[in-house]
Design an enzyme around this catalytic site. Structure first.
Site, mmCIF file in Angstrom:
data_model
loop_
_atom_site.group_PDB
_atom_site.id
_atom_site.type_symbol
_atom_site.label_atom_id
_atom_site.label_comp_id
_atom_site.label_asym_id
_atom_site.label_seq_id
_atom_site.Cartn_x
_atom_site.Cartn_y
_atom_site.Cartn_z
ATOM 1 N N LYS A 1 1.484 -1.029 -0.103
ATOM 2 C CA LYS A 1 -0.046 -0.554 0.337
ATOM 3 C C LYS A 1 0.787 1.538 0.208
ATOM 4 C CE LYS A 1 -4.185 0.737 0.286
ATOM 5 N NZ LYS A 1 -5.440 -0.103 -0.080
HETATM 6 N N1 GLU Z 1 -7.363 0.211 -3.066
HETATM 7 C C1 GLU Z 1 -7.883 -1.167 -3.530
HETATM 8 C C2 GLU Z 1 -7.813 -1.839 -2.130
HETATM 9 O O1 GLU Z 1 -7.234 -1.665 -0.874
HETATM 10 C C3 GLU Z 1 -7.370 -2.050 -4.998
HETATM 11 C C4 GLU Z 1 -5.707 -2.225 -5.067
HETATM 12 C C5 GLU Z 1 -5.742 -2.443 -6.506
HETATM 13 O O2 GLU Z 1 -6.496 -2.497 -7.357
HETATM 14 O O3 GLU Z 1 -4.403 -3.216 -6.319
HETATM 15 O O4 GLU Z 1 -7.848 -2.907 -2.085
#
Ligand code: GLU
Length: 424
Positions: A112
């Site tokens: 993240k």
């Molecule tokens: N931000 C989204 C999540 O928390 C998508 C993450 C992604 O597509 O890599 O799952």
């Protein structure tokens, strides 16, 4: 049990993730060495991001990219722009991505990123400057086979386009669409990605209604958050005949017991930016929305919304977690005891990363699917994860979060034991 956490990473969201991890580890009798490794991120990167503002001054923001686990594949997870972002939150979200990708059966690790910034206070140029410099700072650590970012709270397809362009310019000049997902269609994005998280929430809601022997048609639903997740969840639930009685955003919540006309509300937000002032509803607070008497509640905003302080006051029969970590682990236990069914984040909001995975696959093949195919494949994967978690939950008589985490940790454990510890 006391959960000891590395002070550098300590914060409510990560603490909560570790708690669920430790409980899951117990259920599957996880190897203690594996558990020890799973409790920490592999790598956490903090960068300073200097930005030329429109008045020519320079402001320096702080950015992060936490690469939690590469066990199952390249690191994968979104980038959040929000004023409350800090290292512990990003570590918590990266841990959740790891468990999510594992329970969904994707060949991806977890990561993240984030920047501590209120993006609503930036002009378009300032946002572009911020994104490009951040992309450049974390550039050496990302790439189509290494770490693939995506949108999250406060970022969107345009943000991903700038990120992709910056990375491509700095790595040979040719386009490398596979470095991020959630891009606009014109530059290698996937059809169906923009609505994927919201659609996934509704696929999971349908399953939840089914196992609770209730019908989504005519059911009253309250939705917290009206961004990329909440607005599409509202739209798809509305199309399936649910009565959406309340929705909210940062400007507050709106309520109409007869059901809101969601397409009209979406138009209103397009024109006015916020829900506030929508004429055919009454204004209520975000807290009141959470405590409404309704069949289902979809928290699609931020983490920690339902905790021990308000868990007793929740009246919904079903909760589908569109956000990451909206219901704490302790609140889950209280609600489970009260008979409330919770579809946990690691499954319920998995639609986004599932279609991100499809986007990455399509970019790699340079061969693109139609929207119907994307939506159907999403349904297959998310339903399978739900069913797998649900049968374990039923077998062991535990809540679905614990069961989903157990499935997730077991897959990670198997892979870690097979790969072994390097050098040894
Ligand atoms: N931000 C989204 C999540 O928390 C998508 C993450 C992604 O597509 O890599 O799952």
């Amino acid at each position: 049990m006391e959960h000891k956490i590395e002070p550098l990473y300590d914060g409510p969201l990560f603490r909560n993730a570790i708690q669920t991890l430790e409980e899951a580890a117990k259920i599957i009798n996880c190897d203690p060495n594996v558990l020890e490794r799973l409790k920490r991120p592999r790598r956490s990167i903090t960068v300073s991001v200097p930005v030329r503002m429109d008045d020519y001054s320079v402001k320096v923001f702080t950015g992060y990219r936490v690469q939690y686990s590469p066990t199952l594949g390249p690191y994968k997870g979104g980038i959040r722009y929000h004023q409350n972002v800090d290292l512990s939150e990003v570590v918590g979200l990266a841990a959740l991505m790891t468990f999510k990708n594992s329970v969904l059966g994707l060949p991806l690790g977890g990561a993240k990123g984030g920047i501590t910034v209120d993006p609503t206070k930036l002009s378009r140029t300032e946002k572009q400057n911020l994104t490009r410099r951040y992309a450049s700072e974390i550039g050496p650590f990302v790439g189509p086979t290494q770490d693939i970012p995506a949108p999250d709270v406060g970022t969107d397809p345009q943000t991903m386009a700038w990120f992709m362009d910056t990375y491509s310019q700095e790595n040979g000049g040719f386009a490398q669409p596979g470095v991020v997902t959630g891009k606009p269609i014109e530059i290698g994005g996937s059809l169906g990605r923009n609505h994927a998280t919201g659609l996934g929430v509704v696929y999971v809601a349908e399953k939840s209604f089914e196992v609770c022997k209730m019908s989504m048609k005519g059911a009253s639903v309250a939705i917290q958050g009206f961004g990329n997740v909440g607005s599409f969840a509202a739209k798809f639930a509305y199309e399936r005949g649910a009565r959406i009685v309340a929705v909210s955003d940062v400007s507050g919540a709106i309520f109409n017991g007869d059901g809101l006309d969601i397409p009209e509300v979406m138009e209103y937000v397009k024109a006015h930016k916020f829900l506030k002032g929508y004429p055919k509803a009454t204004a209520i607070t975000n807290e009141e929305l959470l405590e409404l008497k309704c069949d289902a509640l979809f928290p699609c905003a931020l983490e920690g919304q339902i905790d021990v302080h308000n868990a007793e006051k929740i009246q919904a029969k079903i909760i589908v977690e569109g956000a990451n970590g909206p219901v704490t682990n302790s609140a889950t236990k209280i609600l489970h005891k009260r008979g409330v069914f919770i579809a946990p984040d690691v499954i319920a909001n998995g639609g986004g990363v599932i279609v991100s995975y499809f986007e990455w696959v399509q970019d790699t093949m340079s061969l693109f699917w139609d929207e119907h195919e994307v939506d159907n494949r999403l349904k297959t994967i998310i339903t399978k994860a739900f069913d797998k978690g649900y049968s374990l939950a039923a077998e062991k008589n535990i809540d679905l979060r614990s069961a989903a985490m157990a499935v997730s940790v077991q897959r990670l454990e198997k892979a870690m034991l097979l790969r072994g510890l390097y050098p040894r």
